[in-house]
Motif scaffolding. Structure first.
Motif, PDB file in Angstrom:
ATOM      1  N   ILE A  71      14.104   5.445  -6.902  1.00 16.69           N
ATOM      2  CA  ILE A  71      15.102   5.145  -5.867  1.00 16.69           C
ATOM      3  C   ILE A  71      14.415   4.682  -4.579  1.00 16.69           C
ATOM      4  CG2 ILE A  71      16.823   6.201  -4.350  1.00 16.69           C
ATOM      5  CD1 ILE A  71      17.653   7.919  -6.774  1.00 16.69           C
ATOM      6  N   ILE A  72      13.350   5.363  -4.175  1.00 16.21           N
ATOM      7  CA  ILE A  72      12.624   4.973  -2.965  1.00 16.21           C
ATOM      8  C   ILE A  72      12.025   3.577  -3.121  1.00 16.21           C
ATOM      9  CG2 ILE A  72      10.595   5.501  -1.534  1.00 16.21           C
ATOM     10  CD1 ILE A  72      11.192   8.452  -2.031  1.00 16.21           C
ATOM     11  N   THR A  73      11.485   3.283  -4.297  1.00  9.34           N
ATOM     12  CA  THR A  73      10.914   1.962  -4.554  1.00  9.34           C
ATOM     13  C   THR A  73      11.980   0.886  -4.504  1.00  9.34           C
ATOM     14  OG1 THR A  73       9.181   2.934  -5.920  1.00  9.34           O
ATOM     15  CG2 THR A  73       9.593   0.588  -6.195  1.00  9.34           C
TER      16      THR A  73
ATOM     17  N   LEU B 293      12.989   0.243  -0.903  1.00  5.53           N
ATOM     18  CA  LEU B 293      11.965  -0.509  -0.177  1.00  5.53           C
ATOM     19  C   LEU B 293      11.906  -1.969  -0.614  1.00  5.53           C
ATOM     20  CD1 LEU B 293       9.020   2.056   0.021  1.00  5.53           C
ATOM     21  CD2 LEU B 293      10.461   1.253   1.875  1.00  5.53           C
ATOM     22  N   LEU B 294      12.183  -2.234  -1.873  1.00  2.00           N
ATOM     23  CA  LEU B 294      12.143  -3.611  -2.357  1.00  2.00           C
ATOM     24  C   LEU B 294      13.403  -4.391  -2.018  1.00  2.00           C
ATOM     25  CD1 LEU B 294      10.426  -3.231  -5.841  1.00  2.00           C
ATOM     26  CD2 LEU B 294       9.457  -4.158  -3.750  1.00  2.00           C
ATOM     27  N   LEU B 295      14.553  -3.733  -2.032  1.00  2.00           N
ATOM     28  CA  LEU B 295      15.808  -4.443  -1.815  1.00  2.00           C
ATOM     29  C   LEU B 295      16.142  -4.639  -0.333  1.00  2.00           C
ATOM     30  CD1 LEU B 295      17.996  -2.883  -4.625  1.00  2.00           C
ATOM     31  CD2 LEU B 295      16.940  -5.138  -4.569  1.00  2.00           C
ATOM     32  N   PHE B 296      15.639  -3.783   0.516  1.00  2.00           N
ATOM     33  CA  PHE B 296      15.924  -3.897   1.948  1.00  2.00           C
ATOM     34  C   PHE B 296      14.622  -4.051   2.729  1.00  2.00           C
ATOM     35  CE2 PHE B 296      19.343  -1.092   0.307  1.00  2.00           C
ATOM     36  CZ  PHE B 296      20.376  -2.006   0.428  1.00  2.00           C
ATOM     37  N   PRO B 297      14.016  -5.222   2.658  1.00  2.00           N
ATOM     38  CA  PRO B 297      12.749  -5.401   3.395  1.00  2.00           C
ATOM     39  C   PRO B 297      13.001  -5.439   4.895  1.00  2.00           C
ATOM     40  CG  PRO B 297      13.421  -7.466   2.421  1.00  2.00           C
ATOM     41  CD  PRO B 297      14.389  -6.414   1.927  1.00  2.00           C
TER      42      PRO B 297
ATOM     43  N   PHE C 281       0.830  -1.209   0.000  1.00  2.00           N
ATOM     44  CA  PHE C 281       0.000   0.000   0.000  1.00  2.00           C
ATOM     45  C   PHE C 281       0.867   1.262   0.000  1.00  2.00           C
ATOM     46  CE2 PHE C 281      -2.897  -3.168   1.861  1.00  2.00           C
ATOM     47  CZ  PHE C 281      -3.904  -3.075   0.924  1.00  2.00           C
ATOM     48  N   LEU C 282       1.999   1.201   0.664  1.00  2.00           N
ATOM     49  CA  LEU C 282       2.925   2.336   0.657  1.00  2.00           C
ATOM     50  C   LEU C 282       3.464   2.592  -0.749  1.00  2.00           C
ATOM     51  CD1 LEU C 282       4.397   4.356   2.548  1.00  2.00           C
ATOM     52  CD2 LEU C 282       6.260   2.705   2.600  1.00  2.00           C
ATOM     53  N   LEU C 283       3.827   1.532  -1.450  1.00  2.00           N
ATOM     54  CA  LEU C 283       4.310   1.688  -2.834  1.00  2.00           C
ATOM     55  C   LEU C 283       3.211   2.190  -3.757  1.00  2.00           C
ATOM     56  CD1 LEU C 283       6.573  -1.442  -3.270  1.00  2.00           C
ATOM     57  CD2 LEU C 283       7.287   0.933  -3.116  1.00  2.00           C
ATOM     58  N   ALA C 284       2.001   1.691  -3.570  1.00  2.00           N
ATOM     59  CA  ALA C 284       0.885   2.159  -4.398  1.00  2.00           C
ATOM     60  C   ALA C 284       0.613   3.640  -4.155  1.00  2.00           C
ATOM     61  CB  ALA C 284      -0.366   1.329  -4.108  1.00  2.00           C
ATOM     62  N   LEU C 285       0.661   4.063  -2.903  1.00  2.00           N
ATOM     63  CA  LEU C 285       0.463   5.480  -2.581  1.00  2.00           C
ATOM     64  C   LEU C 285       1.581   6.336  -3.160  1.00  2.00           C
ATOM     65  CD1 LEU C 285      -1.174   7.605  -0.943  1.00  2.00           C
ATOM     66  CD2 LEU C 285       0.379   7.139   0.940  1.00  2.00           C
TER      67      LEU C 285
END
Length: 115
Positions: A49-51, A54-58, A13-17
């Motif tokens: 970059i933010i995405t 967030l994807l590489l460092f869960p 949901f954070l990525l979608a927002l």
């Protein structure tokens, strides 16, 4: 799986927002004039970059922690069945009374008129 909605976590949901806001900013900045028009690239690259961060460092591990089995004990088992037996007896008594007073009510014959 605490903190999930529809089987996905808060990160989705954070990525979608994030991408909805980036799309809105890109549409608004594309109508701007001058140097502000080229800031669309920076907004897009910042979101990229933010995405990727967030994807590489869960934050959580990929495999969920094993859940401890909770043993459910019904402490009110006997009381519930006593109440059920009492209500069944009251229902049968009421049904018997309805049968006697309503369905088996005698029908008396009307007296004949004599002329």
């Amino acid at each position: 799986m605490a903190g999930t909605v529809l089987g996905v976590g808060a990160g989705v949901f954070l990525l979608a927002l994030l991408w909805a806001l980036v799309l809105l900013l890109c549409v608004l900045l594309s109508r701007a004039a001058g140097v502000a028009r080229f800031s669309v690239m920076f907004v897009f690259l910042g979101a990229l970059i933010i995405t990727s961060v967030l994807l590489l460092f869960p934050r959580a591990s990929e495999s969920p922690a094993p859940e401890v089995e909770v043993k459910i004990v019904d402490a009110l088992f006997i009381g519930r069945y006593v109440l059920l037996a009492f209500l069944a007896a009251v229902f049968l008594g009421a049904l018997f009374l309805v049968l006697i007073h309503h369905m088996l009510e005698p029908v008396y014959a009307k007296p004949l008129r004599s002329c």
